[in-house]
Write an enzyme that holds these catalytic residues in place. Structure first.
Site, PDB file in Angstrom:
ATOM      1  N   LYS A 150       0.828  -1.210   0.000  1.00  0.00           N
ATOM      2  CA  LYS A 150       0.000   0.000   0.000  1.00  0.00           C
ATOM      3  C   LYS A 150       0.866   1.266   0.000  1.00  0.00           C
ATOM      4  O   LYS A 150       0.640   2.172  -0.815  1.00  0.00           O
ATOM      5  CB  LYS A 150      -0.892  -0.031   1.241  1.00  0.00           C
ATOM      6  CG  LYS A 150      -2.008   0.980   1.246  1.00  0.00           C
ATOM      7  CD  LYS A 150      -2.946   0.680   2.411  1.00  0.00           C
ATOM      8  CE  LYS A 150      -2.137   0.591   3.696  1.00  0.00           C
ATOM      9  NZ  LYS A 150      -2.821  -0.047   4.815  1.00  0.00           N
ATOM     10  N   THR A 169       4.032   1.461  -0.811  1.00  0.00           N
ATOM     11  CA  THR A 169       4.797   1.420  -2.061  1.00  0.00           C
ATOM     12  C   THR A 169       3.979   2.014  -3.201  1.00  0.00           C
ATOM     13  O   THR A 169       4.486   2.802  -4.014  1.00  0.00           O
ATOM     14  CB  THR A 169       5.186  -0.039  -2.368  1.00  0.00           C
ATOM     15  OG1 THR A 169       5.867  -0.577  -1.239  1.00  0.00           O
ATOM     16  CG2 THR A 169       6.077  -0.133  -3.593  1.00  0.00           C
ATOM     17  N   ARG A 200       2.368   8.094   6.997  1.00  0.00           N
ATOM     18  CA  ARG A 200       2.561   8.130   8.443  1.00  0.00           C
ATOM     19  C   ARG A 200       4.023   7.966   8.827  1.00  0.00           C
ATOM     20  O   ARG A 200       4.810   7.404   8.075  1.00  0.00           O
ATOM     21  CB  ARG A 200       1.763   6.993   9.094  1.00  0.00           C
ATOM     22  CG  ARG A 200       0.278   7.265   9.160  1.00  0.00           C
ATOM     23  CD  ARG A 200      -0.465   6.008   9.543  1.00  0.00           C
ATOM     24  NE  ARG A 200      -0.352   5.001   8.484  1.00  0.00           N
ATOM     25  CZ  ARG A 200      -0.698   3.738   8.606  1.00  0.00           C
ATOM     26  NH1 ARG A 200      -1.155   3.295   9.764  1.00  0.00           N
ATOM     27  NH2 ARG A 200      -0.586   2.912   7.599  1.00  0.00           N
ATOM     28  N   LYS A 214      11.876  -6.537  12.422  1.00  0.00           N
ATOM     29  CA  LYS A 214      12.674  -5.589  11.640  1.00  0.00           C
ATOM     30  C   LYS A 214      11.898  -4.296  11.411  1.00  0.00           C
ATOM     31  O   LYS A 214      10.688  -4.307  11.263  1.00  0.00           O
ATOM     32  CB  LYS A 214      13.007  -6.208  10.273  1.00  0.00           C
ATOM     33  CG  LYS A 214      13.803  -7.480  10.372  1.00  0.00           C
ATOM     34  CD  LYS A 214      15.295  -7.214  10.314  1.00  0.00           C
ATOM     35  CE  LYS A 214      16.047  -8.526  10.568  1.00  0.00           C
ATOM     36  NZ  LYS A 214      17.478  -8.311  10.702  1.00  0.00           N
ATOM     37  N   ALA A 223      -3.989   2.121  14.093  1.00  0.00           N
ATOM     38  CA  ALA A 223      -5.102   1.997  13.153  1.00  0.00           C
ATOM     39  C   ALA A 223      -6.261   1.185  13.743  1.00  0.00           C
ATOM     40  O   ALA A 223      -7.277   0.991  13.083  1.00  0.00           O
ATOM     41  CB  ALA A 223      -4.621   1.373  11.847  1.00  0.00           C
ATOM     42  N   PHE A 250      -4.126  -0.449   7.490  1.00  0.00           N
ATOM     43  CA  PHE A 250      -4.790  -1.750   7.308  1.00  0.00           C
ATOM     44  C   PHE A 250      -5.564  -1.813   5.985  1.00  0.00           C
ATOM     45  O   PHE A 250      -5.239  -1.102   5.030  1.00  0.00           O
ATOM     46  CB  PHE A 250      -5.723  -2.045   8.484  1.00  0.00           C
ATOM     47  CG  PHE A 250      -5.013  -2.205   9.808  1.00  0.00           C
ATOM     48  CD1 PHE A 250      -3.705  -2.690   9.897  1.00  0.00           C
ATOM     49  CD2 PHE A 250      -5.663  -1.889  10.999  1.00  0.00           C
ATOM     50  CE1 PHE A 250      -3.067  -2.847  11.125  1.00  0.00           C
ATOM     51  CE2 PHE A 250      -5.029  -2.045  12.235  1.00  0.00           C
ATOM     52  CZ  PHE A 250      -3.728  -2.523  12.283  1.00  0.00           C
ATOM     53  N   PHE A 298       4.089  -8.394  -8.971  1.00  0.00           N
ATOM     54  CA  PHE A 298       5.171  -9.164  -8.374  1.00  0.00           C
ATOM     55  C   PHE A 298       5.801 -10.009  -9.470  1.00  0.00           C
ATOM     56  O   PHE A 298       5.099 -10.438 -10.394  1.00  0.00           O
ATOM     57  CB  PHE A 298       4.617 -10.047  -7.241  1.00  0.00           C
ATOM     58  CG  PHE A 298       5.685 -10.534  -6.306  1.00  0.00           C
ATOM     59  CD1 PHE A 298       6.139  -9.727  -5.263  1.00  0.00           C
ATOM     60  CD2 PHE A 298       6.255 -11.792  -6.472  1.00  0.00           C
ATOM     61  CE1 PHE A 298       7.136 -10.164  -4.406  1.00  0.00           C
ATOM     62  CE2 PHE A 298       7.261 -12.237  -5.612  1.00  0.00           C
ATOM     63  CZ  PHE A 298       7.692 -11.422  -4.577  1.00  0.00           C
ATOM     64  N   TRP A 356       7.486  -0.927  -8.101  1.00  0.00           N
ATOM     65  CA  TRP A 356       8.489  -1.562  -7.260  1.00  0.00           C
ATOM     66  C   TRP A 356       9.773  -1.772  -8.067  1.00  0.00           C
ATOM     67  O   TRP A 356      10.869  -1.471  -7.595  1.00  0.00           O
ATOM     68  CB  TRP A 356       7.953  -2.892  -6.729  1.00  0.00           C
ATOM     69  CG  TRP A 356       8.867  -3.559  -5.744  1.00  0.00           C
ATOM     70  CD1 TRP A 356       8.928  -3.345  -4.393  1.00  0.00           C
ATOM     71  CD2 TRP A 356       9.878  -4.524  -6.032  1.00  0.00           C
ATOM     72  NE1 TRP A 356       9.902  -4.125  -3.830  1.00  0.00           N
ATOM     73  CE2 TRP A 356      10.501  -4.865  -4.812  1.00  0.00           C
ATOM     74  CE3 TRP A 356      10.305  -5.152  -7.203  1.00  0.00           C
ATOM     75  CZ2 TRP A 356      11.534  -5.795  -4.735  1.00  0.00           C
ATOM     76  CZ3 TRP A 356      11.344  -6.084  -7.127  1.00  0.00           C
ATOM     77  CH2 TRP A 356      11.951  -6.392  -5.901  1.00  0.00           C
TER      78      TRP A 356
END
Lengths: 558, 558
Positions: free
Chosen positions: A73, A75, A96, A107, A275, A303, A383, A411
């Protein structure tokens, strides 16, 4: 394209001085308060000076229910912002800020991914411009002043059993969830049980993100209910006398942060409320400022669309007078397959049937979003393992839902990969077809608002709440809080309250476990299921691997 | 001169862009990391690049024992820095950062006063460049990792009763002094009693202020003792695996902050450890960096010379290889009168006898400082009610002590008021007369070090410590910590441990109540009397009056 990791790409970024980024939006260097050479706050004076400008177009990026496959999202938000700039529009993104604490557990995260990222990545995951630290300080000053008030005689008659204001820390520290403070005898005050939440769960965070300006911030801080008397009368932060000092602590934090995308386009990164128990969007002041400066503002909500977009529309847009001109719903072929029952390990293999099966989740989100009167475009975040047949299956399905799906490759390719999406989004936004309205009116009862969301968005049959909860809602209505919107806290993984129920479930119930009044933020939190407001560290926290390498670079944070 | 308040003078300051201030020290704009337009950090890369430079002269400003009349140590530090610049020397001042928490209890403080101040005043009292927030985060990450280690099986065998690492917050919050954490059952871990200190009392603060560079910082963080096993074996932060992540959190905070005096001369404001349980000086890296860039560096030490200068010499100089070229001892006529028995209300009336009487305190400090082999100049910080006869009395007394006293009027006149002092200090520093040596050798036993300070500086007859304390010291010597210096924590109001014993007392004893090992900072804390490491808020905290006025200015902070 190369196969570098997000952090490698971010480190190789050709960042421009932040003054150049500001100049793209017409912000003079004098009005940028720099934090290093690649971050700045936009001064309050400048923000005041542009209030007469015409607003740009507002684009909301939201997503299907998240799956472990990831939907991308942020990205896509970044990629679309770059894409709009590529086709000659003056566009900014608004996202945010990240919370520091969780980076030492799992991570830390990039803001975006691949060639659609916001930088500087490390700083944004650590202290950034200090906003969250300021929120922690303001929150805990109020906490200290409450106990101090009681210590010196409790003139307000606070019932120590009914203090609802806890403390916060931006750290994953489970040992602080439930504590007893004030031990040690007379000089340390009265002992009582309380606890700590993580800073992003603070009502101060939600307030900072909903306040229009410093005056509104101070008023909302004063409106926080911190405790009740024995007679159940609310005690406000204003009664404690903390609102002025809290405003001073938050004065700089209220100014939105400007950074840049990998393609040197402006990005506002400001605020980061939970959220679930809060509304999960970047600050109102960042969004409204961006709208005064850019022709297109691309923002996102936390979300999936059932939680994030619903709150963006019903809480943030309602409170701030915003209206999105177009909504982009992000989906991935992989997520469709998982919704269609494929295990994560098998996502690499073509499976058009599973894609078709999983599209039900996507379809329901499209229908839901249309209820707000906004046009919806689906962005298929590509992807490498996606096949043409799978992508076509999503496109075909979306067409049957009266919408359109566009394949995006930001991406791997940056803005080149979102040209088509950007062009179409700009057309829709300019067309003026959006007729935004919130889902419910202010004058419905609080319980009716919950029912409206549960039936129209979650497609549940009913809302279950025991007498105690219904009485509490009625009591707040009598006290003058009935006009507030509701802020739903439920699992993000399903339309229902059962995280394992994927796809587009029907026939379920929404049990309300607890309700909380955030009088300063201006909403009633409705908790459906277990909500954790202070995370813990895992067995092998990321912190064990985090350190500086010989070149002084941060390792292990990503 | 006008009669404006400190805050009015600070607000009227003609600040120059911080890049201009940096340029005075040869720092390129590229190597300054700005925080707004009037604050910056000096980049680590730049600091590395100037290590071959010759060091400037180091001037320490210290004071008599503080009285309610005030002595003006920081004011004199700033005034002397400006004075040296006025007479054509390239000079910088180095002072400590203020803690945020106490500003909401009592009033916040200026850095200096009158026309000898460092600005921006508000920011320096609030979040500044976020250093203290970073220290809070690093400290509490270690705390969270300790409880997390136990939660997941306690592989290191930590004895939960012997965890010595607490948590910190930059807030006056007495309710947090003594707490029980980990309540709430299995998911929240094991319950145990612990507490919070204020951030400036954190060993991480002391470490940041003593570390030479990032490598030294990481080593010292790893050396922190956090707990003991049942067999009394120490557990280090390194064993917990927190040292790398803590270093990452402190990476930016390690870079010294550059601001400016009212006369636009460079001022480093960096670090602020407690002056009782820690060494009470600004960071080593600020001082050593300033010495590489300026011909004269004027710095100060906390409290009076018996505590502050002693620790500056025996801890900071010893550890960092520094040697002061001249010491300026600040005194006021008013403070002499209070030491001579005059009540605060009567300070306005001339009283030469009381001045003469009170000079004993000053004389002892002069004698003490000479034991370190450093030349001493007394600065009489002029107050409007001082009479010529009173000033002359101080000068005459100081002459009998083999030193010289110079009247300074920087509060009212800025650098014009310190020309004489600056000229004389420069002469002394250039003369090379200083033959600095610490008061005791590393190879004395820990108890002998305590005795050396107590007899040579406090002029006590004896040190009292029970068997438990002597055994503890011996145990640490056996464990390899015998070479460390000792860090004395006692009242700042007297040479003795009785705060009411003014002047130059003799015949007293120094009772040691407790000893603590700060293995990361590298000293043994020796506590003589009650030391509070978490302040509380007063009945009417300053926070009640703090707020933004209609012009957006901060009111009530000063």
């Amino acid at each position: 394209m190369s196969h570098k990791s997000d952090i490698e790409i971010a480190r190789d970024a050709s960042k421009r001085p932040i003054q150049e980024i500001g100049a793209k939006l017409g912000i003079d260097a004098d009005h940028l308060l720099p934090y290093g050479h690649d971050k700045a706050k936009v001064s309050q004076d400048f923000i005041n000076s542009v209030q007469g400008n015409t607003d740009g177009k507002l684009i909301l990026v939201t997503a299907i229910n998240p799956t472990p496959a990831g939907e991308g999202k942020t990205t896509t938000t970044v990629g679309l912002g770059d894409g709009l700039n590529r086709i000659g529009k003056r566009a900014a993104v608004c996202i945010r800020e990240a919370s520091l604490g969780p980076c030492f557990g799992m991570k830390g995260g990039a803001a975006g991914g691949g060639y659609a990222q916001v930088v500087p990545m490390e700083e944004m995951n650590l202290h950034f411009t200090g906003d969250f630290h300021a929120i922690t300080s303001a929150h805990n000053l109020l906490s200290a002043m409450i106990d101090n008030h009681i210590y010196w005689g409790n003139e307000l008659g606070i019932d120590e059993r009914r203090i609802v204001w806890r403390r916060v820390m931006d750290m994953n520290d489970r040992a602080l969830r439930d504590v007893v403070v004030g031990l040690g005898g007379v000089p340390n005050g009265f002992s009582r049980q309380t606890g700590f939440d993580i800073t992003v769960a603070s009502e101060v965070m939600a307030i900072l993100c909903l306040a229009r300006d410093l005056g509104d911030l101070e008023k909302r801080l004063g409106d926080i209910i911190v405790a009740y008397t024995r007679e159940r009368e609310p005690i406000y932060a204003r009664d404690i006398g903390a609102d002025g000092a809290m405003t001073v602590l938050l004065k700089d934090a209220m100014q939105p942060n400007l950074v840049q995308t990998l393609e040197n386009n402006p990005a506002f990164v400001h605020g980061g409320p939970f959220a679930n128990i809060a509304h999960g969007c970047n600050s109102v002041i960042a969004t409204t400022t961006a709208l005064k400066l850019a022709d297109y503002v691309v923002t996102e909500a936390g979300f999936g669309a059932d939680l994030g977009a619903e709150k963006f529309m019903n809480i943030k847009c309602r409170k701030a007078g915003l209206a999105p001109d177009c909504v982009v719903l992000v989906a991935t072929v992989r997520a469709m397959k998982m919704n269609g029952g494929v295990a994560k390990a098998d996502l690499g293999a073509e499976n058009v049937d599973a894609v078709n099966e999983g599209c039900a989740n996507l379809g329901r989100h499209i229908g839901n979003l249309k209820q707000f009167g906004v046009p919806v475009v689906v962005a298929i975040n590509h992807f490498v393992t996606d096949t043409d047949a799978e992508v076509q299956a999503v496109k075909d399905y979306v067409a049957t839902q009266g919408s359109e799906a566009i394949l995006c490759q930001h991406w791997a390719k940056g803005s080149e990969g979102t040209e088509e999406l950007a062009t179409r989004v700009a057309e829709i936004a300019e067309s003026g077809v959006s007729q935004f309205a919130p889902l419910y009116r202010d004058d419905l009862s609080l319980f009716e608002k919950i029912e409206r969301i549960a039936t129209a968005i979650y497609r549940a049959d009913e809302v279950l709440a025991d007498k105690k909860i219904r009485d509490q809602l009625r009591q707040w209505e009598e006290a003058g809080f009935g006009h507030l919107p509701v802020c739903m806290a439920k699992t993000q993984y399903s339309f229902s309250t059962d995280p394992n129920l994927r796809g587009a479930p029907t026939g379920h119930s929404v049990p309300v476990r607890e309700v909380r009044l955030s009088a300063g933020a201006g909403f009633v939190v409705v908790i459906c299921g277990e909500i954790m407001t202070m995370p813990g560290l895992p067995r092998k926290p990321a912190a064990l691997e985090i350190g500086l390498n010989d070149m002084g670079q941060i390792e292990g944070l990503f």
